[in-house]
Scaffold this active site. Sequence first.
Site, PDB file in Angstrom:
ATOM      1  N   CYS A  25       0.409  -6.604   7.666  1.00 58.50           N
ATOM      2  CA  CYS A  25       1.303  -7.228   6.688  1.00 58.50           C
ATOM      3  C   CYS A  25       1.842  -8.511   7.303  1.00 58.50           C
ATOM      4  O   CYS A  25       1.081  -9.412   7.647  1.00 58.50           O
ATOM      5  CB  CYS A  25       2.405  -6.279   6.251  1.00 58.50           C
ATOM      6  SG  CYS A  25       3.437  -5.663   7.583  1.00 58.50           S
TER       7      CYS A  25
ATOM      8  N   ARG B   3       5.536  -3.056   6.765  1.00 56.32           N
ATOM      9  CA  ARG B   3       4.988  -2.543   5.516  1.00 56.32           C
ATOM     10  C   ARG B   3       3.632  -1.886   5.764  1.00 56.32           C
ATOM     11  O   ARG B   3       3.269  -0.912   5.115  1.00 56.32           O
ATOM     12  CB  ARG B   3       4.846  -3.681   4.490  1.00 56.32           C
ATOM     13  CG  ARG B   3       6.154  -4.161   3.912  1.00 56.32           C
ATOM     14  CD  ARG B   3       5.963  -5.398   3.039  1.00 56.32           C
ATOM     15  NE  ARG B   3       5.725  -6.607   3.840  1.00 56.32           N
ATOM     16  CZ  ARG B   3       5.459  -7.805   3.336  1.00 56.32           C
ATOM     17  NH1 ARG B   3       5.377  -7.952   2.026  1.00 56.32           N
ATOM     18  NH2 ARG B   3       5.283  -8.843   4.115  1.00 56.32           N
TER      19      ARG B   3
END
Lengths: 143, 297
Positions: free
Chosen positions: B248, B253
Amino acid sequence: MSATAVPDTLAEIRDAFLETPESDRLLLLLEFADELPPVSDEVASHPEMCERVAECQSPVYIYVEVVDDIVTMHATAPAEAPTTRGFASILAQGLTGLTSDEVLAIPDDYPQSIGLTKAVSPLRIGGMTGMLMRAKKQVSQKR
Amino acid sequence: MTIELDSSSPKFAEYAEPGRLVTTQWLAERLGTPGLVVVESDEDVLLYETGHIPGAVKIDWHTELNDPVVRDYVDGEGFAALLGRKGISRDDTVVIYGDKNNWWAAYALWVFSLFGHEDVRLLDGGRDRWIAEGRETTRETPAPAPTDYPVVERDDTAIRAYKEDVLAHLGKPLIDVRSPEEYSGERTTAPAYPDEGALRAGHIPTAQSVPWGKAVAEDGGFKSRAELEAIYRDGAGLKDGDEVVAYCRIGERSSHTWFVLKHLLGFENVRNYDGSWTEWGSAVRVPIVTGAEPGSV
């Protein structure tokens, strides 16, 4: 560019943090977060008056008024963003009641001076710097 | 395993490792059980202090899991000291929960896994569900008795990818979990997020775009196995036996997606590239593709 000076309220807040043991500074920030006053009815009903602070990870909006050269800062941030609420609360308390010259003279690195950088991380402190810069910009545009 | 698995949820039973998740009800019934430690890990460093699950300890990704100087995680000694302070033993069951649909909880779980802490689980639905259900929270910070957590060397080989690993991996499946705007190169930061610094925008060639949030159901928990299979197998083309790297912007994430691929769907060889776009997008002469298509190597 005029000389910078830390206004009294912000200096008191800074000293309160620096006099607090590092391990307890987050709790002091939490007190500020809890104290963030609600925005005035006028601002609350006109969200378009507020400016989003893009440097912060959480949605925070600020609105600065200048009346007869006296500044009032409003800020709103959600309950699930207490760090941002704490930063906003410090600035709202510290800026409100100052003259526009006094606000513009606040050193840009004030957020780095209050002893929170290690506790919250430099990246997060950057959010408070963004908030201060935007508030100063609004003051210079509105006075 | 010191604490029994949560077998109350038909949804969990479908996952490759049903025991990696617990329900709020399961947790509420077991708070205070010896051998169970609840950990809150949030994006907001102050959220825990506003009220947390009774007895839960806080671990902050920024100030506690990262090395303060080098862009890296704490080492074996640092991790042992951290878990010792938090009162966690090597054989404890650790249940982690947090804000933002468990982004940072998944990130903490991934870091625990780098040190081989075996029994670490997530609370399905995270902090938001616990609060939405009106369950008890407190501002009282526990003072757990320190433990003597062993110094275990961090093993980055199995679940962590460095930039060089990603370069060698090109041609095999990559999952880009950022927003579509970051993937296409319209911007380098997540919408409404601060700029953590990447000089160029776009994505790693051939990476499939599967924003992390696609794995989250409307109720804030993880989607069912069938829904996840549709997203990652049918949609992104992952197949049994694939080696997968997820990335990410800074690796948080993608930890969430790593958890889904590794523990819920059972892909054995999944690594998280924590350098992610803040490294790749600033590295000299690495290949970058812009636009909505994955591109080629």
